[in-house]
Design a protein around this motif. Structure first.
Motif, PDB file in Angstrom:
ATOM      1  N   MET A  42       0.880  -1.257   0.061  1.00  0.00           N
ATOM      2  CA  MET A  42      -0.049   0.082   0.018  1.00  0.00           C
ATOM      3  C   MET A  42       0.886   1.423  -0.022  1.00  0.00           C
ATOM      4  N   LYS A  43       2.022   1.181   0.726  1.00  0.00           N
ATOM      5  CA  LYS A  43       2.899   2.271   0.730  1.00  0.00           C
ATOM      6  C   LYS A  43       3.696   2.455  -0.675  1.00  0.00           C
ATOM      7  N   LYS A  44       3.620   1.337  -1.481  1.00  0.00           N
ATOM      8  CA  LYS A  44       4.211   1.095  -2.771  1.00  0.00           C
ATOM      9  C   LYS A  44       5.826   1.285  -2.558  1.00  0.00           C
ATOM     10  N   ASP A  45       6.246   0.750  -1.318  1.00  0.00           N
ATOM     11  CA  ASP A  45       7.560   0.447  -0.846  1.00  0.00           C
ATOM     12  C   ASP A  45       8.096  -0.710  -1.479  1.00  0.00           C
ATOM     13  N   TYR A  46       8.485  -0.622  -2.496  1.00  0.00           N
ATOM     14  CA  TYR A  46       9.128  -1.809  -3.426  1.00  0.00           C
ATOM     15  C   TYR A  46      10.310  -2.479  -2.811  1.00  0.00           C
ATOM     16  N   ASN A  47      11.158  -1.635  -2.037  1.00  0.00           N
ATOM     17  CA  ASN A  47      12.326  -2.107  -1.353  1.00  0.00           C
ATOM     18  C   ASN A  47      11.856  -3.109  -0.163  1.00  0.00           C
ATOM     19  N   ALA A  48      10.796  -2.460   0.646  1.00  0.00           N
ATOM     20  CA  ALA A  48      10.344  -3.181   1.716  1.00  0.00           C
ATOM     21  C   ALA A  48       9.527  -4.667   1.388  1.00  0.00           C
ATOM     22  N   VAL A  49       8.707  -4.329  -0.069  1.00  0.00           N
ATOM     23  CA  VAL A  49       8.085  -5.390  -0.629  1.00  0.00           C
ATOM     24  C   VAL A  49       9.058  -6.715  -0.886  1.00  0.00           C
ATOM     25  N   SER A  50      10.338  -6.147  -1.252  1.00  0.00           N
ATOM     26  CA  SER A  50      11.286  -7.187  -1.940  1.00  0.00           C
ATOM     27  C   SER A  50      11.948  -8.054  -0.673  1.00  0.00           C
ATOM     28  N   GLN A  51      11.799  -7.548   0.324  1.00  0.00           N
ATOM     29  CA  GLN A  51      12.231  -8.205   1.705  1.00  0.00           C
ATOM     30  C   GLN A  51      11.323  -9.504   1.758  1.00  0.00           C
ATOM     31  N   PHE A  52      10.262  -9.502   1.300  1.00  0.00           N
ATOM     32  CA  PHE A  52       9.390 -10.668   1.398  1.00  0.00           C
ATOM     33  C   PHE A  52       9.291 -11.579   0.049  1.00  0.00           C
ATOM     34  N   ILE A  53      10.376 -11.464  -0.721  1.00  0.00           N
ATOM     35  CA  ILE A  53      10.410 -12.321  -1.934  1.00  0.00           C
ATOM     36  C   ILE A  53      11.522 -13.157  -2.133  1.00  0.00           C
ATOM     37  N   GLU A  54      11.260 -14.179  -2.411  1.00  0.00           N
ATOM     38  CA  GLU A  54      12.212 -15.269  -2.633  1.00  0.00           C
ATOM     39  C   GLU A  54      12.992 -15.194  -3.967  1.00  0.00           C
TER      40      GLU A  54
END
Length: 151
Positions: A42-54
């Motif tokens: 929701m914040k469109k913080d793709y750096n933070a989102v990428s922490q949840f990606i394998e």
């Protein structure tokens, strides 16, 4: 015989309670992850989102030799922004659909099974004890810029 049946019934009751408790704990664990994941999106913080990606993130689109693609970490922000902009339900963007999913409903929670979960077109798994997005089933070709076929 009555004692044996009573003992058997008690065992089944205890095992059933344990199974329900374990499923509830799995769902609660994923629910906590989902809230963090949702907030980052929701914040469109793709750096933070990428922490949840394998990484590399695996994308499957259709059938055939080029149906499986991967997205590297350095290509993720570009890919994910495009992915979120794609139409999903009733021509609403995936971002709009996800916005309404701050809390998972009971149907979504039923799709949490041990160390894996499927929410919409995304597969999550526990990797080294942490929930991660590992797989996306993608319908359109639009968000494939920067991806490459997996051999």
């Amino acid at each position: 015989m009555k004692k044996l049946l009573l003992l058997l019934g008690l065992c089944l009751y205890v095992f059933n309670g344990f199974a329900q408790s374990n499923a509830a704990n799995q769902s609660k664990d994923f629910d906590q992850f989902w809230k963090k994941w949702h907030t980052a999106i929701m914040k469109k913080d793709y750096n933070a989102v990428s922490q949840f990606i394998e990484f590399p993130l695996v994308i499957k689109r259709g059938e055939g030799a080029n149906a499986i693609q991967t997205v590297a970490k350095n290509d993720f922000a570009t890919f994910f922004k495009s992915f979120l902009d794609e139409p999903m339900h009733d021509d609403q963007s995936r971002f709009t659909v996800l916005r309404g999913m701050k809390d998972l409903n009971e149907e979504d929670k039923m799709l949490v099974d041990g160390d894996s979960a499927t929410i919409n077109d995304m597969e999550f798994e526990k990797v080294d004890g942490t929930w991660k997005l590992v797989y996306i089933y993608q319908e359109s070709q639009k968000a494939f810029a920067g991806t490459k076929a997996k051999n």
